[in-house]
Design an enzyme around this catalytic site. Structure first.
Site, PDB file in Angstrom:
ATOM      1  N   SER A  79      47.568  40.237  40.524  1.00 21.71           N
ATOM      2  CA  SER A  79      46.488  40.907  41.238  1.00 21.71           C
ATOM      3  C   SER A  79      46.978  41.465  42.580  1.00 21.71           C
ATOM      4  O   SER A  79      47.849  42.319  42.613  1.00 21.71           O
ATOM      5  CB  SER A  79      45.308  39.934  41.406  1.00 21.71           C
ATOM      6  OG  SER A  79      44.153  40.589  41.879  1.00 21.71           O
ATOM      7  N   ASP A 132      39.602  43.388  32.096  1.00 22.78           N
ATOM      8  CA  ASP A 132      39.681  42.945  33.496  1.00 22.78           C
ATOM      9  C   ASP A 132      38.441  43.406  34.261  1.00 22.78           C
ATOM     10  O   ASP A 132      38.189  44.600  34.403  1.00 22.78           O
ATOM     11  CB  ASP A 132      40.944  43.507  34.149  1.00 22.78           C
ATOM     12  CG  ASP A 132      41.299  42.793  35.451  1.00 22.78           C
ATOM     13  OD1 ASP A 132      40.380  42.451  36.216  1.00 22.78           O
ATOM     14  OD2 ASP A 132      42.498  42.598  35.704  1.00 22.78           O
ATOM     15  N   HIS A 164      40.641  38.980  34.006  1.00 23.47           N
ATOM     16  CA  HIS A 164      41.471  38.862  35.209  1.00 23.47           C
ATOM     17  C   HIS A 164      42.101  37.471  35.271  1.00 23.47           C
ATOM     18  O   HIS A 164      41.779  36.637  36.131  1.00 23.47           O
ATOM     19  CB  HIS A 164      40.619  39.138  36.450  1.00 23.47           C
ATOM     20  CG  HIS A 164      41.445  39.509  37.662  1.00 23.47           C
ATOM     21  ND1 HIS A 164      42.220  40.639  37.717  1.00 23.47           N
ATOM     22  CD2 HIS A 164      41.610  38.881  38.856  1.00 23.47           C
ATOM     23  CE1 HIS A 164      42.822  40.703  38.900  1.00 23.47           C
ATOM     24  NE2 HIS A 164      42.472  39.643  39.592  1.00 23.47           N
TER      25      HIS A 164
END
Length: 258
Positions: free
Chosen positions: A128, A199, A232
Site C-alpha cells: 500500500s 481492492d 486490500h
C-alpha cells in the site's frame, strides 16, 4: 530482532521538518546472506506486523529490514495522526504530493541499506503506502537524486509493490528527461507489482495506471500481476509469486537464474 529510532530532516535550501521514525525490526537470513530488502508497511501499521510474515517465507538468503514510519497527521484521515511514510489526501494523479515526506522516507530507507556489505544485492518492497514509497525510491535511484536534489546513495536490484500506487507521477518524465543514464537505469531495474481487482482502499485502476505510467516512462523490466477477488490484503498465491520472482531476479540459491 533489533529496534532503533532515528530522525531525519528533509532539506531543500533550508532545514524544515524533522521526522522521527519508529522501531526497526530485522529478520536475519537463515542461510547464506545474499540479499537485503527493506520492507515498508502500509498506512497506520508498523514494521513488526510484516516482519512476522516475512520470517515465514521460504527465502533463507534474504535479510529483511522492517522499519516503522513516523507518526504524523494524515489528510486522508482529516488530519488524525497515524504512522505514515508521507502525507496523502487521496490517490488521484491531481492530488498534491508530499515531496518532503517522500524524500525523508526514501532517505531513511537508503540509510538502512547503506551499511550492507558490498556484495549483497539490495531491494525495497512494501504494501500500500509502503509500495508507493518503494516506487518513489525507484524514481530516486533512476533519476540519481531525491526530489530536493540531493544525490541518491545506494544501488537497488529489485522493487516490489503490493496494492500500491505511484506517487509524483506527474513529475516522473521531468525527473528522467534528457538523461541517457536515467533511461538506462529505468530500462534495467526489475519491478514486480501486484494488485487485487477487489481492492476497496487503493482501487485497482490506481495500481494499473501506475504500472502503465512507469512503463511509458521507460521502466521496461516491469511485471504487473492481477488477482481476481483480492481486496486490500495479501494472500499465499501472491506471496508465492513474490518469492519466485525474488529468487529468480536476485539469483538466490535454489534459482535457475544466476
Amino acid at each position: 530482532m533489533s529496534n532503533s529510532s532515528s530522525s531525519i530532516g528533509s532539506v531543500s535550501g533550508t532545514a524544515t521538518r524533522t521526522f522521527e521514525f519508529g522501531r526497526t525490526h530485522v529478520v536475519r537470513p537463515k542461510g547464506k546472506h545474499q540479499a537485503t530488502i527493506v520492507w515498508l508497511h502500509g498506512l497506520g501499521d508498523k514494521g513488526s506486523s510484516w516482519s512476522q510474515l516475512l520470517e515465514t517465507l521460504p527465502l533463507p538468503n534474504i535479510k529483511w529490514i522492517c522499519p516503522t514510519a513516523p507518526t504524523r497527521p494524515v489528510r486522508l484521515f482529516g488530519g488524525f495522526p497515524c504512522t505514515a511514510w508521507f502525507d496523502v489526501g487521496d490517490f488521484s494523479e491531481d492530488a498534491p504530493d508530499d515531496l518532503e515526506g517522500l524524500d525523508a522516507s526514501a532517505a531513511h530507507v537508503a540509510n538502512l541499506l547503506s551499511t550492507e556489505p558490498a556484495d549483497i544485492k539490495l531491494g525495497v518492497g512494501g504494501f500500500s503506502m509502503g509500495a508507493a514509497t518503494a516506487l518513489y525510491s525507484a524514481i530516486c535511484l533512476v533519476s540519481g537524486n531525491y526530489g530536493n536534489g540531493n544525490l541518491y546513495p545506494v544501488n537497488l536490484s529489485a522493487i516490489v509493490g503490493l496494492s500500491g500506487w505511484l506517487p509524483c507521477s506527474r513529475n516522473l518524465r521531468n525527473r528522467m528527461e534528457g538523461s541517457h543514464e536515467a533511461a538506462r537505469r529505468a530500462a534495467s531495474l526489475p519491478i514486480f507489482l501486484c494488485h487485487g481487482l477487489g481492492d476497496e482502499v487503493v482501487a485497482y485502476e490506481h495500481g494499473k495506471r501506475s504500472a502503465e505510467n512507469l512503463s511509458s516512462a521507460g521502466f521496461r523490466n516491469l511485471t504487473f500481476r492481477t488477482y481476481n477477488g483480492l481486496g486490500h490484503y495479501t494472500i499465499p498465491e501472491e506471496t508465492d509469486e513474490v518469492c519466485n520472482w525474488l529468487t529468480a531476479t536476485l539469483g538466490l540459491d535454489g534459482s535457475q537464474s544466476y
